[in-house]
Design a protein around this motif. Structure first.
Motif: not given
Length: 124
Positions: A62-73
Motif C-alpha cells: 500500500t506504500t513505497a517499500i524502504e530498504v536501507d533508507g531508499d524507497a524503491r518500489t
C-alpha cells in the motif's frame, strides 16, 4: 541408557528452538546494517504454497517499500517459513512483518524487493 535418550531428546529440542528463533543473518553486523522487522500491508497478487511451512507470496504494498533508507518500489516478493492462513490468496489484503533478504548470487528480478515475512494475517 535412559539418560542418554533424555539428553539426546533435550539436545534435539534445543536445536529445534534455536532454528526457529529469529536471528540476524551472518554478515549483517559486519555491514553495519540494523536488522529489524518492519510492519507492512498490501494486496496479494500471487501465492505459491510449497508444503505446509513454505509459501512464497507476491505483494503489491500500500506504500513505497524502504530498504536501507531508499524507497524503491511497491512490489515485494515474500518468503514465509510458517503456516500461512488459507484466506491468503490472490486479491486478499494482508498485514505482515517483514525483513529484507540478504544479497546473494541467485537470479533476481529488479522490479521488487525480496523479503522474509511472518505473522501474516488477512485484513477484515
Amino acid at each position: 541408557r535412559m539418560a542418554t535418550r533424555v539428553a539426546s531428546a533435550r539436545a534435539m529440542d534445543a536445536a529445534r528452538t534455536t532454528r526457529t528463533r529469529v536471528a540476524p543473518r551472518a554478515g549483517d553486523a559486519r555491514r553495519g546494517r540494523v536488522v529489524a522487522r518492519a510492519l507492512g500491508s498490501g494486496t496479494v497478487t500471487r501465492v505459491a504454497r510449497l508444503g505446509k511451512n513454505l509459501t512464497f507470496i507476491d505483494i503489491l504494498s500500500t506504500t513505497a517499500i524502504e530498504v536501507d533508507g531508499d524507497a524503491r518500489t511497491r512490489v515485494m516478493y515474500a518468503k514465509c517459513v510458517e503456516d500461512v492462513p488459507k484466506l491468503v490468496r490472490a486479491g486478499a489484503v494482508i498485514e505482515f512483518e517483514w525483513q529484507p533478504q540478504g544479497e546473494s548470487g541467485r537470479a533476481r528480478r529488479d522490479d521488487g524487493t525480496y523479503a522474509d515475512a511472518r505473522n501474516i494475517s488477512v485484513k477484515t
